[in-house]
Design an enzyme around this catalytic site. Structure first.
Site, PDB file in Angstrom:
ATOM      1  CD1 TRP A 186       3.100  29.903  -6.828  1.00 53.60           C
ATOM      2  CD2 TRP A 186       5.352  29.846  -7.479  1.00 53.60           C
ATOM      3  NE1 TRP A 186       3.250  29.156  -8.034  1.00 53.60           N
ATOM      4  CE2 TRP A 186       4.441  28.991  -8.374  1.00 53.60           C
ATOM      5  CE3 TRP A 186       6.719  29.843  -7.603  1.00 53.60           C
ATOM      6  CZ2 TRP A 186       5.184  28.115  -9.324  1.00 53.60           C
ATOM      7  CZ3 TRP A 186       7.116  28.946  -8.726  1.00 53.60           C
ATOM      8  CH2 TRP A 186       6.462  28.269  -9.464  1.00 53.60           C
ATOM      9  CE  LYS A 235       1.712  32.234 -12.712  1.00 50.82           C
ATOM     10  NZ  LYS A 235       3.091  31.836 -13.563  1.00 50.82           N
ATOM     11  CG  ASP A 256       6.141  36.387  -6.921  1.00 50.06           C
ATOM     12  OD1 ASP A 256       5.788  36.781  -8.020  1.00 50.06           O
ATOM     13  OD2 ASP A 256       6.431  35.269  -6.833  1.00 50.06           O
TER      14      ASP A 256
END
Ligand code: PMP
Length: 337
Positions: A103, A197, A173
């Site tokens: 990511w 999530k 993030d």
């Protein structure tokens, strides 16, 4: 509710049953309003109340200082990969990024479209199973900001504390660990997270941004990603994902009812400790991550005999345990908690 699986998917992920039941109750008509949330005008009193309520609970849960704005946007965390460099570039030449997994890599690739990226440190050579130690970071003090991925959803690597970066603007993030542990928001310039999530439904993205960083977007910034335009319009520059916003609010209410972040964190520690203990005690399962930075949210694991993966998944499913496949880019298995 009937026959629900234990869903270990990383996101979209499992949602607390009380939230689903509340949503079901409210679905045809919200609070004697004569309509479903889905049908409400985003500018009407009822929906504006729902939206403001979600923000108020979030502010309370995270103790967000009044000098920060909270935005509820679209475009996912991937949209923020672009929004961050576009909004924070100002007159700076470089963006600094920590590379700790796939990511991070995606965030870096997007930032490169808008300027020069300095990789402060990378754990790529260690297969992204670790976080480079702070003494090995090489931060350009003139970078526009330092970006890091607080939890690598695929690799299962999580920062256990907030990086020390002196005066540099810190951007995180937090897609896969927001609200799972306490966080001092005042240490950050920007925090962002896709909701699917830890916050509920896909399709809405949380951005928490310090006020002084708003209003400096690069002229080419699409309006939809411009923090100032969104902040000035209450995140309603265009029609927002109203139903997702409402669902997100229900999840926040549920977290508050559980006792807020301290209670959720205690539960997360208990779950992760149990899982890692079982893995470490067996000669059948293994986890490759440096124990000091193992994620509480995503636990990747391998079988001693990898050819048993299919059988493992089938038997897990027969026991009601699903979505235990590892990310398609790395394979193996993964339990997202
Ligand atoms: N960052 C992290 C840490 C993620 O786990 C994900 C999604 N799996 C993303 C970014 C991308 O999020 P989105 O799909 O909301 O764009």
């Amino acid at each position: 509710m009937v026959s629900r699986f234990y869903n270990f998917g990383p996101g979209p992920a499992t949602v607390p049953e009380p939230v689903l039941n509340k949503a079901r109750e409210d679905l045809p008509e919200w609070h004697s309003s004569g309509m479903s949330v889905i049908e409400m005008s985003h500018r009407g009193k009822d929906f504006v109340g729902i939206a403001e309520h979600a923000e108020a609970i979030l502010r309370e849960l995270l103790a967000i200082p009044s000098s920060y704005r909270v935005l509820f946007l679209q475009g996912g965390a991937t949209g923020q990969f672009a929004a961050v460099p576009l909004n924070l570039k100002r007159d700076k030449a470089k963006f600094a990024y920590l590379s700790t997994g796939l990511w991070s890599e995606k965030a870096i690739a997007e930032a490169k479209r808008y300027g020069e990226v300095q990789i402060v440190a990378s754990s790529k050579e260690r297969g992204y199973t670790a976080i480079p130690s702070r003494s090995d970071w090489n931060i350009d003090p003139d970078a526009a900001y330092l970006h890091y991925t607080a939890n690598e959803t695929i690799g299962g690597v999580e920062f256990q504390s907030i990086p020390e970066v002196e005066s540099l603007t810190l951007v995180a993030d937090m897609s896969s660990n927001i609200l799972s542990r306490p966080v001092d928001v005042s240490r950050f310039g920007v925090i962002y997270a896709g909701a699917q999530k830890n916050l509920g439904p896909a399709g809405i993205t949380l951005v928490i941004v310090r006020e002084d960083l708003i209003g400096h977007a690069h002229p080419f910034t699409p309006s939809i990603l411009d923090y100032k335009l969104q902040a000035d319009n209450g995140s309603m520059l265009n029609t927002p994902p109203t139903y997702n916003w409402y669902l997100l609010g229900l999840v926040l209410e549920w977290i508050k009812e559980q006792g807020g972040i301290p209670a959720i964190e205690a539960r997360n520690i208990r779950k992760a400790d149990k899982l890692y203990a079982a893995i470490d005690a067996s000669s059948f399962y293994s986890n490759p991550v440096d124990p000091a930075v193992r994620s509480r949210m995503n636990v990747p694991f391998l079988l001693a005999k990898t050819d048993l993966e299919k059988a493992f998944l089938a038997e897990a499913k027969a026991h009601g345990l699903v979505n235990l496949e590892g990310h398609r880019s790395v394979g193996g298995l993964r339990a997202s908690t």
